[in-house]
Write a protein that holds these residues in place. Structure first.
Motif, PDB file in Angstrom:
ATOM      1  N   UNK A  69       0.708  -1.200   0.083  1.00  0.00           N
ATOM      2  CA  UNK A  69       0.146  -0.008   0.207  1.00  0.00           C
ATOM      3  C   UNK A  69       0.910   1.521   0.125  1.00  0.00           C
ATOM      4  N   UNK A  70       2.140   1.238   0.757  1.00  0.00           N
ATOM      5  CA  UNK A  70       2.696   2.353   0.910  1.00  0.00           C
ATOM      6  C   UNK A  70       3.534   2.506  -0.562  1.00  0.00           C
ATOM      7  N   UNK A  71       4.080   1.296  -1.035  1.00  0.00           N
ATOM      8  CA  UNK A  71       4.884   1.587  -2.188  1.00  0.00           C
ATOM      9  C   UNK A  71       3.921   1.985  -3.407  1.00  0.00           C
ATOM     10  N   UNK A  72       2.602   1.913  -3.247  1.00  0.00           N
ATOM     11  CA  UNK A  72       1.709   2.391  -4.462  1.00  0.00           C
ATOM     12  C   UNK A  72       1.559   3.904  -4.340  1.00  0.00           C
ATOM     13  N   UNK A  73       1.798   4.467  -3.226  1.00  0.00           N
ATOM     14  CA  UNK A  73       1.603   5.953  -3.094  1.00  0.00           C
ATOM     15  C   UNK A  73       2.597   6.558  -3.906  1.00  0.00           C
ATOM     16  N   UNK A  74       2.039   7.546  -4.592  1.00  0.00           N
ATOM     17  CA  UNK A  74       3.205   8.514  -5.276  1.00  0.00           C
ATOM     18  C   UNK A  74       4.238   8.895  -4.888  1.00  0.00           C
ATOM     19  N   UNK A  75       5.476   8.779  -5.314  1.00  0.00           N
ATOM     20  CA  UNK A  75       6.652   9.229  -4.683  1.00  0.00           C
ATOM     21  C   UNK A  75       6.933  10.625  -4.307  1.00  0.00           C
ATOM     22  N   UNK A  76       7.467  11.073  -3.242  1.00  0.00           N
ATOM     23  CA  UNK A  76       7.636  12.523  -3.058  1.00  0.00           C
ATOM     24  C   UNK A  76       8.832  12.879  -3.767  1.00  0.00           C
ATOM     25  N   UNK A  77       8.801  13.840  -4.472  1.00  0.00           N
ATOM     26  CA  UNK A  77       9.702  14.099  -5.320  1.00  0.00           C
ATOM     27  C   UNK A  77      10.887  13.401  -6.063  1.00  0.00           C
ATOM     28  N   UNK A  78      10.203  12.255  -6.447  1.00  0.00           N
ATOM     29  CA  UNK A  78      11.135  11.397  -7.042  1.00  0.00           C
ATOM     30  C   UNK A  78      11.937  10.456  -5.883  1.00  0.00           C
ATOM     31  N   UNK A  79      11.515  10.557  -4.415  1.00  0.00           N
ATOM     32  CA  UNK A  79      12.229  10.056  -3.690  1.00  0.00           C
ATOM     33  C   UNK A  79      12.721   8.449  -3.898  1.00  0.00           C
ATOM     34  N   UNK A  80      13.912   8.029  -3.620  1.00  0.00           N
ATOM     35  CA  UNK A  80      14.119   6.500  -3.543  1.00  0.00           C
ATOM     36  C   UNK A  80      14.333   5.873  -2.206  1.00  0.00           C
ATOM     37  N   UNK A  81      14.353   6.775  -1.118  1.00  0.00           N
ATOM     38  CA  UNK A  81      14.266   6.311   0.258  1.00  0.00           C
ATOM     39  C   UNK A  81      12.990   5.579   0.403  1.00  0.00           C
ATOM     40  N   UNK A  82      12.683   4.367   0.983  1.00  0.00           N
ATOM     41  CA  UNK A  82      11.605   3.941   1.520  1.00  0.00           C
ATOM     42  C   UNK A  82      10.751   4.627   2.359  1.00  0.00           C
ATOM     43  N   UNK A  83      11.376   5.199   3.192  1.00  0.00           N
ATOM     44  CA  UNK A  83      10.564   6.301   4.085  1.00  0.00           C
ATOM     45  C   UNK A  83      11.183   7.622   4.019  1.00  0.00           C
ATOM     46  N   UNK A  84      10.691   8.492   2.877  1.00  0.00           N
ATOM     47  CA  UNK A  84      11.134   9.723   2.790  1.00  0.00           C
ATOM     48  C   UNK A  84      10.708  10.827   3.673  1.00  0.00           C
ATOM     49  N   UNK A  85      11.340  11.957   3.847  1.00  0.00           N
ATOM     50  CA  UNK A  85      10.897  13.210   4.592  1.00  0.00           C
ATOM     51  C   UNK A  85      10.176  13.720   3.764  1.00  0.00           C
ATOM     52  N   UNK A  86       9.626  15.189   3.838  1.00  0.00           N
ATOM     53  CA  UNK A  86       8.792  15.814   3.173  1.00  0.00           C
ATOM     54  C   UNK A  86       9.547  16.324   1.843  1.00  0.00           C
TER      55      UNK A  86
END
Length: 196
Positions: A69-86
């Motif tokens: 479910x989390x990986x299906x969310x759109x990436x923040x600013x093209x983040x590659x981190x699994x759990x990115x900051x804002x």
């Protein structure tokens, strides 16, 4: 606004389930990239632990579902981190603690004993270890699971596990009370004592 809440719920659920189920250190969770997660048959997460040692930890179906479910969310600013900051970078240890605090506060509303406890990501690591121990998993496997350098580190969980000690005690045969009889020395012993 509901999309932001949905995203926040997904990241919280995925991160907390991953931490509680795998027992990863907070530094290991922070360093995970999206490609560290392998879903499907043989689902696991690959991390680099202390001493730059790589290990893989299996994922339960519940953790897989939350991560999917989390990986299906759109990436923040093209983040590659699994759990990115804002900003799309890696979440900090303080960010993980803040996220955990948010969910612990909600849980405290319904779970009175939790109100007096401090919950940290490391507590989730300990919980994962204790759960494995209670399930009967051998300490050597738990040591590999958690990435412990020395087996002594893992053995501390044995000392903390009261139920395990109680089940060991239950396996012992109860001592039968011997009849209390008065000791009667034989003649040789009496002769020896008299000679002193």
């Amino acid at each position: 606004m509901s999309e932001v809440l949905s995203e926040a719920a997904h990241i919280g659920q995925a991160l907390l389930l991953l931490a509680a189920q795998t027992g990863l250190r907070v530094s290991e969770i922070i360093d995970l990239d999206r490609d560290s997660v392998m879903l499907g048959h043989g689902a696991h997460v690959r991390c680099v632990g202390k001493g730059r040692k790589e290990r893989s930890t299996p994922l339960t179906k519940v953790a897989q579902q939350a991560l999917r479910g989390w990986l299906n969310e759109p990436r923040k600013r093209g983040a590659t981190a699994l759990f990115p900051n804002t900003h799309g970078g890696k979440l900090s240890a303080d960010g993980v603690q803040a996220l955990l605090n948010k969910y612990v506060a909600k849980a405290r509303e319904h779970c009175v004993p939790l109100r007096s406890k401090r919950v940290s990501p490391h507590v989730l690591r300990h919980s994962a270890a204790m759960e494995l121990l209670q399930a009967g998993v051998d300490c050597s496997v738990i040591a590999l699971w958690l990435g412990h350098e020395a087996m002594e580190t893992t053995l501390t969980y044995l000392h903390a596990h009261l139920e395990l000690k109680e089940s060991a005690l239950a396996k012992l045969k109860p001592y039968e009370r011997a009849k209390a009889e008065r000791f009667r020395p034989n003649d040789r012993l009496l002769e020896f004592l008299n000679a002193l």
